[in-house]
Design a protein around this motif. Structure first.
Motif, PDB file in Angstrom:
ATOM      1  N   GLU A  78      -1.241   1.909  -0.205  1.00  9.85           N
ATOM      2  CA  GLU A  78       0.345   2.089  -0.434  1.00  9.85           C
ATOM      3  C   GLU A  78       1.039   1.294   0.944  1.00  9.85           C
ATOM      4  O   GLU A  78       1.988   1.068   0.896  1.00  9.85           O
ATOM      5  CB  GLU A  78       0.401   3.641  -0.559  1.00  9.85           C
ATOM      6  N   LEU A 106       3.299   9.494   3.283  1.00 15.19           N
ATOM      7  CA  LEU A 106       2.424   9.514   2.127  1.00 15.19           C
ATOM      8  C   LEU A 106       1.159  10.258   2.147  1.00 15.19           C
ATOM      9  O   LEU A 106       0.918  10.965   1.047  1.00 15.19           O
ATOM     10  CB  LEU A 106       1.650   8.131   2.337  1.00 15.19           C
ATOM     11  N   LYS A 126      -6.149   5.183  -1.501  1.00 18.31           N
ATOM     12  CA  LYS A 126      -4.835   5.200  -1.927  1.00 18.31           C
ATOM     13  C   LYS A 126      -3.962   4.924  -0.707  1.00 18.31           C
ATOM     14  O   LYS A 126      -2.814   4.208  -0.741  1.00 18.31           O
ATOM     15  CB  LYS A 126      -4.516   6.499  -2.349  1.00 18.31           C
TER      16      LYS A 126
END
Length: 112
Positions: free
Chosen positions: A52, A76, A48
């Motif tokens: 991103e 993040l 992830k």
């Protein structure tokens, strides 16, 4: 052309043992974007976070973006790593891929 340059940046301020491997391909920044591999977290979290970061730099060709990307990574990671553990599949364990030794006293440590 040349060889890619690979940097491994310890991010212990994000999670103990966490690091970001940044690969600068030949032609960076004018012709190619860096890639990011996240170490020391669960594989699903690393995927992830890497995706991103890649999305965030897509429009940055021709610009140096490593510092901005590492700052974005800290934000993040705070979001992704706070998700409850029950969402993680069985067997998706946190992997400690960090190098041993003491840090340099800052939140980032550069290793070549």
């Amino acid at each position: 052309a040349g060889k890619p340059v690979v940097l491994r940046i310890r991010m212990d301020g994000v999670a103990q043992g966490c690091a970001v491997q940044v690969t600068l391909p030949p032609g960076y920044p004018s012709e190619a974007l860096p890639t990011f591999a996240i170490e020391g977290v669960r594989a699903t979290e690393a995927g992830k976070l890497s995706a991103e970061l890649a999305d965030r730099i897509q429009d940055r060709l021709g610009e140096e973006c490593i510092f901005d990307s590492l700052q974005a990574f800290e934000e993040l990671a705070g979001e992704v790593l706070r998700q409850p553990d029950e969402q993680q599949p069985e067997g998706d364990q946190r992997e400690d891929t960090s190098a041993s030794g003491e840090g340099c006293g800052s939140r980032w440590a550069w290793a070549f």
